[in-house]
Design an enzyme around this catalytic site. Structure first.
Site, short mmCIF file in Angstrom:
data_model
loop_
_atom_site.label_atom_id
_atom_site.label_comp_id
_atom_site.label_asym_id
_atom_site.label_seq_id
_atom_site.Cartn_x
_atom_site.Cartn_y
_atom_site.Cartn_z
N ARG A 167 0.88 -1.18 0.00
CA ARG A 167 0.00 0.00 0.00
C ARG A 167 0.91 1.22 0.00
O ARG A 167 1.76 1.36 0.86
CB ARG A 167 -0.96 -0.04 1.20
CG ARG A 167 -0.51 0.68 2.43
CD ARG A 167 -1.50 0.75 3.55
NE ARG A 167 -1.00 0.18 4.79
CZ ARG A 167 -0.08 0.75 5.56
NH1 ARG A 167 0.46 1.90 5.22
NH2 ARG A 167 0.30 0.16 6.66
N HIS A 215 -1.91 3.75 6.39
CA HIS A 215 -2.84 2.67 6.71
C HIS A 215 -4.29 3.13 6.55
O HIS A 215 -5.09 2.50 5.87
CB HIS A 215 -2.60 2.17 8.14
CG HIS A 215 -3.67 1.27 8.64
ND1 HIS A 215 -3.86 0.01 8.12
CD2 HIS A 215 -4.62 1.44 9.57
CE1 HIS A 215 -4.89 -0.55 8.73
NE2 HIS A 215 -5.38 0.30 9.61
N TYR A 262 7.63 3.73 10.17
CA TYR A 262 7.93 2.29 10.10
C TYR A 262 8.39 1.81 8.72
O TYR A 262 8.69 0.64 8.56
CB TYR A 262 6.73 1.47 10.59
CG TYR A 262 5.41 1.78 9.90
CD1 TYR A 262 5.09 1.19 8.68
CD2 TYR A 262 4.49 2.67 10.47
CE1 TYR A 262 3.89 1.48 8.04
CE2 TYR A 262 3.29 2.96 9.84
CZ TYR A 262 2.99 2.36 8.63
OH TYR A 262 1.80 2.65 8.00
C1 LIG Z 1 -9.81 -7.61 15.71
C2 LIG Z 1 -9.11 -6.38 15.31
N1 LIG Z 1 -7.91 -6.10 15.87
C3 LIG Z 1 -7.26 -4.97 15.55
C4 LIG Z 1 -7.78 -4.09 14.65
C5 LIG Z 1 -7.09 -2.78 14.38
N2 LIG Z 1 -6.46 -2.81 13.09
C6 LIG Z 1 -7.11 -2.33 12.02
S1 LIG Z 1 -6.28 -2.61 10.64
C7 LIG Z 1 -5.02 -3.35 11.46
C8 LIG Z 1 -3.88 -3.92 10.68
C9 LIG Z 1 -4.34 -4.87 9.66
O1 LIG Z 1 -3.32 -5.24 8.84
P1 LIG Z 1 -3.51 -6.26 7.66
O2 LIG Z 1 -4.37 -7.39 8.07
O3 LIG Z 1 -2.17 -6.61 7.16
O4 LIG Z 1 -4.33 -5.47 6.57
P2 LIG Z 1 -4.01 -4.08 5.85
O5 LIG Z 1 -4.55 -3.01 6.71
O6 LIG Z 1 -2.55 -4.00 5.65
O7 LIG Z 1 -4.76 -4.12 4.57
C10 LIG Z 1 -5.26 -3.36 12.81
C11 LIG Z 1 -4.33 -3.90 13.82
C12 LIG Z 1 -9.05 -4.41 14.11
N3 LIG Z 1 -9.67 -3.59 13.24
N4 LIG Z 1 -9.67 -5.56 14.44
#
Ligand SMILES: Cc1ncc(C[n+]2csc(CCOP(=O)(O)OP(=O)(O)O)c2C)c(N)n1
Lengths: 325, 360
Positions: B259, B263, B273
């Site tokens: 990406r 975020h 990071y």
């Molecule tokens: C159960 C849960 N834990 C934590 C979060 C907070 N959170 C939102 S996105 C994220 C990171 C997700 O990363 P990834 O799965 O790699 O997807 P990306 O955002 O990179 O598309 C976190 C920790 C959440 N939304 N739901």
């Protein structure tokens, strides 16, 4: 004395305990290099290293279980659940396991774990970030639930929670993180758990609140004063267990009470507080104890937060009802 | 003899069809796509890149709410989506709004979702999908259920679910793969490995070399794909879809992607990071740049055509945001009314209370 926001006070509390006790470990999603999504752990990994302050894989159930395991090894874990709604993922670890471990080990094991988690509405987060889920946790015997409303209380309560040998869920209202500063001693101090605090004295009605609603209650109290009504505001600070001594003492003086929470009517702790007041002080009451709560829907889509969340006008309205009863 | 782990990891080499120069390096695997299909895929990717840019700008102006940027992930998102049929059911995560839009969610509703309006979550008739999941991993077990349901109904359709590399750490991820495998559910699991879960790099999520290999323990197929190569993503998804429908079980697809943006737009700062070098390295793999080269070599694409798409996107976005802005605000009574089929007594009482309040 330093002026700090609540988030600074929270960071300061963790820094204090990292320094005081080498068994304190801080971990969770994004808490390391990134310093947490709210920057609550900003700088702590640089100061104390990755051994003490570290990122976890993305799994709250894992974070909960890891905390239990580390506690069994004599550590004092301070895990972060990034937002309150994700506690559901950790429900077995927290409610099913750590809260019961002292008991199920016949009193021989202890779980000195402090779970920090942001919650609370008004900051336009997506679903399951802002819910007031404290009632789910206060319904679980074996874990304390602490919710500060000021920077001073936040630091003292967090230090005391970390030092406590039983699990504590430490809930931080997101709206309070940076909305104001308060005086916070730079040195190490504690605020006792299980004790409420009178944030404003008054004679005509007792307003009982916690978290951000303490500030709505204080605002309502100011408005009421202009109309000649003197409101006492009690900040519960620890909501499991509730400090009923201070509530009953206040109600004996004011003879009227309104219980305020951001949670829905079916959630939170309002119902049990009201029940306990009538058990302990019914003969001192001049009016029913009313509740100010949110309606019983799921936490609203963010655009509707303002109309859904209880506010100081709702409090004033209920106070007028109990005064004119 | 090699250790089992090494043997397994060797099987998960990245699948690629088109390299960074837009050259076909794996002719045998080339999917059967007409020139018009190829152009349509390009149009969608260009459109979606513009949508991302505009969404970021609108967010900065305070006209959108929650928004998770998508630039860099177009091939993963739209290549996999292009392999779907309208009957297929999508269970997306918060970053997967583009797939919903190309599945039929009107743009103004996507904006309403971002603004935090319940109407943004109402899928129109015939759009088989849930609104974006916020809870990481929750959609993954549900996808096993949808896939099993489709199988029980004898449908020639699949459930497809998306998560990120971080999502692959959740218990729900393993449960979803395992359940789908156990029932040979008609499900395809896509993990878009964009290298970071907010700030946490993928190598901190797991000791496993790839996410794709996690399929092995569940007894299902797994493949790692170059997620910046839209042809490879399309081909892998199409094959997985066929297998699912033919009763050969679910597949886990890991797409290697990136990406470019933060975020979400809620204060994330990638410079905390990620390094510029890493950003540059991945931007060289850009899915649109490489596909443009490929199409231009085939005389299928021109600057004019691209500009046309850009203009169309801008116009449609403008109209859609206007429509979203003009949608009446939500009231508490609206929220109460969508809680149950029949209002329970407490909500009936509160409905009256709020009707009175809101009429003032
Ligand atoms: C159960 C849960 N834990 C934590 C979060 C907070 N959170 C939102 S996105 C994220 C990171 C997700 O990363 P990834 O799965 O790699 O997807 P990306 O955002 O990179 O598309 C976190 C920790 C959440 N939304 N739901």
């Amino acid at each position: 004395m330093a002026q700090m926001t609540m988030i600074q006070a929270i960071t300061d509390a963790m820094r204090t305990e990292l320094k005081n006790d080498e068994n304190v470990l801080i971990f969770g999603e994004d808490v390391g290099q990134n310093g947490g999504v709210f920057r609550a752990t900003e700088g702590l990994q640089d100061e104390y290293g990755e051994d003490r302050v570290f990122d976890t894989p993305l799994a709250e159930s894992g974070i909960g279980g890891l905390s239990i395991g580390l506690a069994l090894q004599g550590f004092r874990p301070v895990p972060e659940i990034q937002f309150i709604g994700f506690i559901y993922e950790a429900m077995d670890a927290v409610n099913g396991q750590m809260s019961r471990l002292r008991y199920r080990s016949g009193g021989t094991q202890q779980m000195p774990i402090t779970i920090r988690t942001p919650f609370g509405g008004g900051v336009h987060t997506p679903e399951l970030h802002a819910d007031s889920l404290e009632g789910l946790m206060t319904a679980q015997p074996g874990i304390r639930v602490v919710i500060p409303s000021t920077p001073y209380d936040a630091k003292g309560l967090l230090i005391q929670s970390i030092r406590n040998n039983d699990p504590v869920l430490f809930m931080e209202h997101m709206k309070l993180y940076r909305s104001f500063k308060g005086e916070v001693p730079e040195e190490d101090y504690t605020v006792e758990l299980d004790k409420a605090d009178v944030k404003r004295e008054g004679n005509d009605v007792t307003l009982i609140a916690y978290g951000a609603m303490v500030h709505s209650a204080l605002k309502a109290a100011e408005e009421l004063e202009e109309n000649g009504i003197s409101a006492e505001v009690i900040d519960l600070r620890t909501i499991s267990p509730v400090d009923y001594d201070i509530i009953v003492e206040s109600v004996k003086k004011t003879n009227r009470a309104v219980m305020i929470q951001e949670a829905q009517k079916v959630a939170g702790i309002a119902s049990s507080v009201v029940a306990e007041i009538q058990e302990k002080a019914i003969l001192h009451l001049e009016a029913p104890v009313l509740r100010v709560t949110a309606p019983d829907t799921v936490y609203p889509f963010s655009q509707a937060e303002e109309v859904w969340l209880p506010n100081h006008n709702d409090i004033v309205e209920k106070v007028n009802n109990v005064i004119n009863f | 003899m090699k250790r089992t782990l090494e043997q397994i990891e060797e099987q998960f080499q990245t699948f690629q069809i088109m390299n960074e120069e837009g050259e076909i390096v794996n002719e045998n695997a080339m999917p059967d796509l007409s020139d018009e299909d190829l152009k349509e895929i390009m149009r969608r990717m260009v459109y979606t890149r513009i949508l991302d840019q505009r969404s970021i700008a609108l967010n900065r102006q305070g006209r959108l709410g929650f928004y998770a940027p998508t630039a860099g992930q177009e091939a993963s998102q739209l290549g996999s989506h292009y392999a779907l049929a309208q009957e297929d059911f999508i269970l997306p995560a918060y970053r997967d709004v583009p797939q919903l839009i190309w599945h039929g969610l009107p743009l103004y509703q996507a904006f309403l979702f971002s603004k935090g309006h319940y109407k943004g979550n109402q899928m129109p008739e015939g759009v088989n999908a849930l609104s974006p999941q916020i809870i990481i991993g929750a959609q993954i077990t549900q996808a096993a259920g949808v896939g099993l349901g489709l199988k029980k109904r004898g449908k020639e359709a699949i459930a497809i679910t998306y998560t990120g590399d971080g999502g692959a750490s959740q218990g729900d991820f393993y449960e979803g793969l395992n359940f789908a495998g156990a029932y040979a559910a008609q499900t395809v699991f896509v993990v878009q490995n964009n290298q970071f879960a907010i700030s946490v790099p993928v190598d901190k999520q797991s000791a496993a070399e790839t996410i794709a290999q996690k399929a092995v323990a569940a007894g299902i197929e797994g493949i790692q794909v170059d997620g910046m190569d839209v042809l490879a993503v399309y081909a892998a998804t199409q094959e997985a879809r066929n297998r699912a429908i033919n009763g050969e079980g679910p597949t886990l697809i890991e797409t290697m992607t990136y990406r470019y943006g933060p975020h979400t737009m809620a204060g994330d700062d990638p410079t905390r990071y990620r390094t510029d070098e890493m950003d540059d390295e991945w931007e060289k793999k850009d899915p649109i740049v490489r596909f443009r080269k490929y199409l231009e070599n085939k005389d299928l694409w021109s600057e004019d055509e691209e500009n046309e798409v850009v203009e169309k996107a801008k116009e449609e976005i403008k109209a859609a945001i206007k429509e979203a802005d003009n949608t009446p605000k939500q009231k508490v009574t609206d929220l109460i009314s969508i809680m149950h089929e029949e209002l329970p007594s407490n909500l009936k009482e509160q409905m009256e209370e709020y009707e009175e309040k809101e009429s003032k």
